[in-house]
Design an enzyme around this catalytic site. Structure first.
Site, short mmCIF file in Angstrom:
data_model
loop_
_atom_site.label_atom_id
_atom_site.label_comp_id
_atom_site.label_asym_id
_atom_site.label_seq_id
_atom_site.Cartn_x
_atom_site.Cartn_y
_atom_site.Cartn_z
N LYS A 1 -39.18 47.43 -107.71
CA LYS A 1 -38.47 48.37 -106.82
C LYS A 1 -37.18 47.76 -106.32
CE LYS A 1 -39.88 48.64 -102.41
NZ LYS A 1 -38.84 48.43 -101.38
N ASN A 2 -37.23 46.49 -105.89
CA ASN A 2 -36.08 45.89 -105.24
C ASN A 2 -35.02 45.40 -106.21
OD1 ASN A 2 -37.25 46.55 -102.85
ND2 ASN A 2 -37.92 44.49 -102.32
N ARG B 1 -33.84 52.50 -95.98
CA ARG B 1 -32.79 51.60 -95.51
C ARG B 1 -31.99 51.01 -96.65
NH1 ARG B 1 -33.16 47.54 -94.45
NH2 ARG B 1 -31.51 47.24 -92.95
N CYS C 1 -36.43 49.50 -88.56
CA CYS C 1 -37.66 50.06 -89.12
C CYS C 1 -38.80 49.32 -88.44
CB CYS C 1 -37.69 49.87 -90.63
SG CYS C 1 -37.94 48.16 -91.09
N ARG D 1 -33.19 45.05 -88.41
CA ARG D 1 -32.55 45.13 -89.73
C ARG D 1 -31.04 45.40 -89.64
NH1 ARG D 1 -36.78 46.33 -93.33
NH2 ARG D 1 -35.43 45.50 -94.96
N ASP E 1 -42.54 39.42 -98.20
CA ASP E 1 -43.20 40.65 -98.68
C ASP E 1 -44.63 40.41 -99.12
OD1 ASP E 1 -40.22 42.10 -100.21
OD2 ASP E 1 -40.87 41.88 -98.14
N VAL F 1 -38.88 35.33 -91.42
CA VAL F 1 -37.76 36.15 -91.92
C VAL F 1 -37.51 37.37 -91.04
CG1 VAL F 1 -36.91 37.52 -93.87
CG2 VAL F 1 -38.12 35.36 -94.29
N ARG G 1 -44.08 54.32 -101.29
CA ARG G 1 -42.68 53.87 -101.44
C ARG G 1 -42.58 52.67 -102.37
NH1 ARG G 1 -39.66 52.90 -96.02
NH2 ARG G 1 -38.18 52.34 -97.64
C1 EPZ Z 1 -34.71 42.88 -98.83
O1 EPZ Z 1 -34.43 43.51 -97.61
C2 EPZ Z 1 -35.91 43.62 -99.42
N1 EPZ Z 1 -35.53 45.01 -99.66
C3 EPZ Z 1 -37.08 43.53 -98.45
O2 EPZ Z 1 -38.18 44.16 -99.07
C4 EPZ Z 1 -37.42 42.06 -98.22
O3 EPZ Z 1 -38.46 41.97 -97.28
C5 EPZ Z 1 -36.18 41.32 -97.71
O4 EPZ Z 1 -35.08 41.51 -98.63
C6 EPZ Z 1 -36.43 39.82 -97.56
O5 EPZ Z 1 -36.81 39.28 -98.79
C7 EPZ Z 1 -34.80 45.31 -100.76
O6 EPZ Z 1 -34.40 44.45 -101.54
C8 EPZ Z 1 -34.48 46.76 -100.97
P1 EPZ Z 1 -32.42 40.69 -95.73
P2 EPZ Z 1 -33.05 43.18 -96.84
O7 EPZ Z 1 -31.07 41.25 -95.56
O8 EPZ Z 1 -31.99 42.85 -97.82
C9 EPZ Z 1 -31.34 39.55 -91.26
C10 EPZ Z 1 -40.00 45.57 -99.22
O9 EPZ Z 1 -41.09 45.41 -98.71
N2 EPZ Z 1 -30.03 40.17 -91.53
O10 EPZ Z 1 -32.65 39.62 -96.76
O11 EPZ Z 1 -32.82 44.26 -95.86
C11 EPZ Z 1 -32.47 40.56 -91.29
O12 EPZ Z 1 -32.61 41.19 -90.03
C12 EPZ Z 1 -38.74 45.32 -98.43
O13 EPZ Z 1 -39.81 45.91 -100.42
C13 EPZ Z 1 -29.06 40.17 -90.53
O14 EPZ Z 1 -29.27 39.66 -89.42
O15 EPZ Z 1 -33.44 41.87 -96.04
C14 EPZ Z 1 -33.66 39.72 -91.64
O16 EPZ Z 1 -34.16 39.11 -90.46
C15 EPZ Z 1 -39.06 45.14 -96.97
N3 EPZ Z 1 -27.84 40.74 -90.79
C16 EPZ Z 1 -33.08 38.64 -92.56
O17 EPZ Z 1 -31.67 38.64 -92.33
C17 EPZ Z 1 -27.55 41.31 -92.00
O18 EPZ Z 1 -26.41 41.81 -92.18
C18 EPZ Z 1 -33.33 38.89 -94.04
O19 EPZ Z 1 -32.96 40.23 -94.30
C19 EPZ Z 1 -28.54 41.31 -93.00
C20 EPZ Z 1 -29.76 40.72 -92.74
#
Ligand code: EPZ
Length: 419
Positions: A22-23, A93, A117, A122, A306, A328, A398
């Site tokens: 998916k990702n 998202r 969420c 996020r 995840d 995370v 999803r």
């Molecule tokens: C991706 O989300 C995945 N989604 C998530 O999978 C996964 O849990 C996550 O990466 C971590 O591996 C997709 O790829 C579609 P991040 P993402 O930006 O990119 C903070 C699932 O279950 N952050 O790596 O949104 C954020 O709050 C989903 O399939 C900021 O502060 O995650 C978090 O604490 C859930 N500012 C950390 O970084 C930003 O601009 C990691 O988030 C961006 C992120």
């Protein structure tokens, strides 16, 4: 709303096929917006989130066709729209990954802020800071991101935090920028590598994906490409944990063991026997209750956040105590209160959960809250005494393709009821 009815106590046995990731599918589908041409993408999982992304691409004017072998053909030649509306973004998202491509190809993008969420606030500040550093003018009003950049220019970007979709958005924007972009502290997830490989198939010049420093040399334009999505490592890990909890022996096909080293190590520590080939994993669990395993989530190649909820469920029936630290996301223990209703013993202290394994869980009416939390409830229900019902399973749909069919194939007593 659909529900899942599960009667626990059945060991799992048999073979199932793992779906595409998916990702990886979501950013790769968004990347087709970068080219005026047709791309054909194979091994796309049939999931709600993929359907949402197809709606979003259709909304901006892409032509989408599912061909006879279930590959998605996306032609972005006639894309004129630049708006990703709230009513679509609020359901997924990850829609934020259309921001980089729309801005890079059309010089403008208006994308609804994704909002938070269940698992956390996020924010997308790092996405916006990176695009601004590449010359975009960005302001947020009425809940929408307004980004303008007649021509993005290459920049040297240092990400404060490792962000998967942040890395993906910036990498896609950089493919059409003027000059070279360097992304430092980049996410190293396999899905980032899959996206980079697709971008290069479109004629981009991306190097270093999979390391913490990615170099992208901008090119004047990209063309459509053919691609096949890599296997879903989280779906794979989820079914492996299911067997480690219920006992039995299962073979997972069309997957890749190299994508989940940290997870396989923890499963072995829990007492499962793991055998691997180039595209398959066999897991066997004959020892009754698993050993408890301590978990500390971190960006790839560390233990994936995840998979945290699934291992929390495993630890709830393990022989002893374990410590699970979610480093995370700020609120990713929503599954704990539901597991406690099944008899689990978990102590929450900030971003750490301490589990004391019990011999038996009991079935209960349960509520899904977010995608991976829902999966952990399914796993717990598969081992609990009696019947569990899981409500709001749109969360599960999803991220897991036909979960009840795949589990039934393995002998689980599970069925979906609509009401
Ligand atoms: C991706 O989300 C995945 N989604 C998530 O999978 C996964 O849990 C996550 O990466 C971590 O591996 C997709 O790829 C579609 P991040 P993402 O930006 O990119 C903070 C699932 O279950 N952050 O790596 O949104 C954020 O709050 C989903 O399939 C900021 O502060 O995650 C978090 O604490 C859930 N500012 C950390 O970084 C930003 O601009 C990691 O988030 C961006 C992120």
């Amino acid at each position: 709303m659909d529900k899942l009815l599960i009667t626990g106590g059945q060991p799992l046995a048999g073979d199932i096929r793992i779906s595409g990731a998916k990702n990886a599918a979501l950013p790769i589908m968004a990347a087709t917006l970068l080219a005026s041409g047709r791309s054909t993408i194979g091994n796309v999982p049939h999931l709600r989130d993929v359907t949402t992304m197809m709606e979003l691409l259709g909304h901006v004017g892409a032509d989408l066709v599912l061909d006879e072998s279930l590959r998605i053909q996306i032609d972005a030649s006639n894309v004129v729209g630049i708006v990703a509306p709230y009513d679509l973004v609020k359901t997924m998202r990850a829609s934020i990954v259309v921001l980089g491509p729309l801005l890079a190809r059309f010089g403008r993008a208006i994308v609804s802020l994704p909002g938070g969420c269940a698992i956390g606030s996020r924010p997308v500040n790092l996405h916006l800071q990176g695009l601004a550093a590449m010359g975009a003018e960005i302001h947020v009003e009425n809940g929408y991101i307004h980004a303008t950049a007649p021509r993005l220019r290459g920049a040297d970007l240092m990400l404060d935090l490792v962000t998967v979709t942040g890395t993906e958005n910036l990498m896609m924007a950089a493919t059409l920028a003027d000059g070279v972009t360097t992304i430092r502290n980049a996410a190293r997830e396999p899905e980032v590598v899959d996206l980079a490989d697709f971008l290069n198939a479109m004629g981009a010049r991306v190097e270093g994906a999979g390391t913490d420093t990615i170099h992208i040399e901008g090119v004047p334009e990209l063309h459509g490409a053919e691609y096949r999505i890599l296997p879903d490592r989280i779906e794979t890990g989820t079914y492996l944990v299911a067997v480690a909890m219920t006992g039995g022996e299962v073979r997972l096909k069309d997957t890749d063991p190299d994508l989940l080293g940290a997870v396989l190590a923890k499963l072995t520590e829990a007492g499962a026997q793991i055998e691997t080939g180039s595209d398959w994993i066999r897991v066997c669990m004959t020892r009754g209750r698993p050993h408890p395993v301590d978990i500390h989530t971190s960006p790839y190649p560390g233990f994936p956040t995840d998979m945290q909820a699934q291992f929390t469920a495993l630890n709830c029936i393990a022989e002893g105590s374990a410590t699970i630290t979610e480093a995370v996301f700020e609120n990713r223990f929503m599954h704990v209160s539901e597991l406690e209703r099944m008899g689990a013993r978990v102590k929450l202290e900030g971003n750490t959960a301490i589990t004391s394994g019990v011999a038996r869980l009991t079935g209960a009416p349960l509520m899904a809250t977010d995608l991976r939390a829902s999966a952990s409830l399914v796993l717990a229900a598969l081992v609990a005494d009696g019947e569990s019902t899981i409500d709001r399973i749109y969360h599960i749909d999803r991220g897991y393709e036909t979960i009840e069919e795949k589990l039934s194939q393995l002998g689980a007593r599970i069925r979906r009821v609509s009401h």
